[in-house]
Design an enzyme around this catalytic site. Structure first.
Site, PDB file in Angstrom:
ATOM      1  N   CYS A 104      17.631 -11.110  -0.390  1.00 27.85           N
ATOM      2  CA  CYS A 104      18.205 -10.424  -1.545  1.00 27.85           C
ATOM      3  C   CYS A 104      18.164 -11.365  -2.737  1.00 27.85           C
ATOM      4  CB  CYS A 104      19.651 -10.028  -1.233  1.00 27.85           C
ATOM      5  SG  CYS A 104      20.502  -9.254  -2.622  1.00 27.85           S
TER       6      CYS A 104
ATOM      7  N   CYS B 137      13.287  -7.480  -6.273  1.00 26.48           N
ATOM      8  CA  CYS B 137      14.403  -6.902  -5.538  1.00 26.48           C
ATOM      9  C   CYS B 137      13.776  -6.413  -4.240  1.00 26.48           C
ATOM     10  CB  CYS B 137      15.024  -5.733  -6.305  1.00 26.48           C
ATOM     11  SG  CYS B 137      16.201  -4.771  -5.321  1.00 26.48           S
TER      12      CYS B 137
HETATM   13  N1  DGL Z   1      17.918  -5.942  -2.471  1.00 29.08           N
HETATM   14  C1  DGL Z   1      18.633  -6.678  -3.471  1.00 29.08           C
HETATM   15  C2  DGL Z   1      17.737  -7.679  -4.178  1.00 29.08           C
HETATM   16  O1  DGL Z   1      16.768  -8.157  -3.633  1.00 29.08           O
HETATM   17  C3  DGL Z   1      19.457  -5.956  -4.486  1.00 29.08           C
HETATM   18  C4  DGL Z   1      19.936  -4.568  -4.385  1.00 29.08           C
HETATM   19  C5  DGL Z   1      21.330  -4.379  -4.997  1.00 29.08           C
HETATM   20  O2  DGL Z   1      21.473  -4.117  -6.211  1.00 29.08           O
HETATM   21  O3  DGL Z   1      22.282  -4.533  -4.240  1.00 29.08           O
HETATM   22  O4  DGL Z   1      17.985  -8.054  -5.290  1.00 29.08           O
END
Ligand code: DGL
Length: 275
Positions: A77, A192
């Protein structure tokens, strides 16, 4: 060491985005078991205040590490790692953390036009970490940061099979495309982990073809380097599990996770899990 004693690799995200990293990690670490953790009770991370999010993630890891005793943790993330990566390493010095950060360096090395866009959450776009990456590795490029309010949610909906309008998706990605002095954006960094699920939609709706850069494989390679291969690999019946901090993932999310071969456990905010 026998396979049954091997510790799992923990893959963490706010939602289902980390599955884009998990699928690459499994290819490179077929002998390992995985524990997937989605902090869906905190999703989306993109709009959180920085201090509150730091505290939440460090507190959560305190419980996760005790409960699951992983070999290594992959923070799949960008929004979390660009903020909390250093705090996690400081708080848990005996654990190794593999991070996810916007792939600005490889994009700057590959671009031919010099116009690169970074499609991320509003949190990642704001981070000092992201600005530092641009300054250190892409100062010769024109880098546009695009913080999307809605795409992480849209990706969750999309992967659960809900319909999304082309207009709505287009509105989120349009700003990535720049024309300047006869040159055009040629790389869009998917900063993301949710977004690679939608790469085909992005390709279809893009005003011109670009390279959509997904760092998942590079993250998995880094994890592989840290996790010792088990010499005598004997396949066992152990399961890969998924944990949702809400304790209540909906039916389509559970089905999605099962499709990834993950057994869905439920861990509430108290950190206790049950099947
Ligand atoms: N999957 C997360 C990232 O790589 C973010 C998603 C969210 O906003 O929680 O930034």
């Amino acid at each position: 060491m026998t396979n049954s004693k091997a510790k799992p690799v923990l893959v963490f995200d706010s939602g289902i985005g980390g599955l884009t990293v998990l699928r690459e990690a499994r290819v490179l670490m077929p002998e390992r078991h995985f524990t997937y953790v989605a902090d869906d009770a905190g999703f989306p991370y993109g709009g959180w205040q920085e201090e509150a999010l730091k505290e939440r993630v460090v507190t959560l890891f305190d419980r996760l590490l005790t409960e699951h005793d992983p070999e290594v943790c992959v923070i799949a993330c960008n929004t979390a790692f660009t903020l909390v990566g250093a705090d996690l390493r400081a708080a848990f010095p005996n654990m190794r953390f593999v991070g996810t950060v916007p792939a600005i360096k490889p994009a700057a090395e590959r671009t031919r036009s010099g116009l690169v866009s970074v499609l991320a959450t509003p949190g990642t776009v704001k981070r000092a970490y992201t600005r530092d990456l641009i300054q250190s590795f892409a100062s010769q490029c024109h880098v546009r940061l695009v913080g999307s309010e809605n795409l992480a949610r849209m990706a969750e909906a999309y992967i659960r099979g809900e319909a999304l309008s082309d207009e709505a998706v287009k509105a989120e990605i349009d700003q990535c495309f720049i024309e300047k002095d006869g040159r055009k954006t040629d790389i869009v960094v998917l900063a993301c982990t949710h977004y690679p699920f939608m790469a085909n939609v992005f390709r279809r709706l893009a005003p011109w073809p670009v390279d959509w850069l997904d760092p998942a494989e590079a993250i998995a390679r880094q994890a592989r380097r840290l996790v010792p291969a088990i010499a005598e690999f004997i396949p066992d019946d152990g399961e890969d599990i998924a944990i949702f901090t809400s304790g209540a993932p909906d039916f389509s999310t559970r089905r999605l996770l099962q499709g990834f071969g993950l057994k869905v456990n439920r861990t509430g905010d108290d950190g206790k899990s049950s099947s």
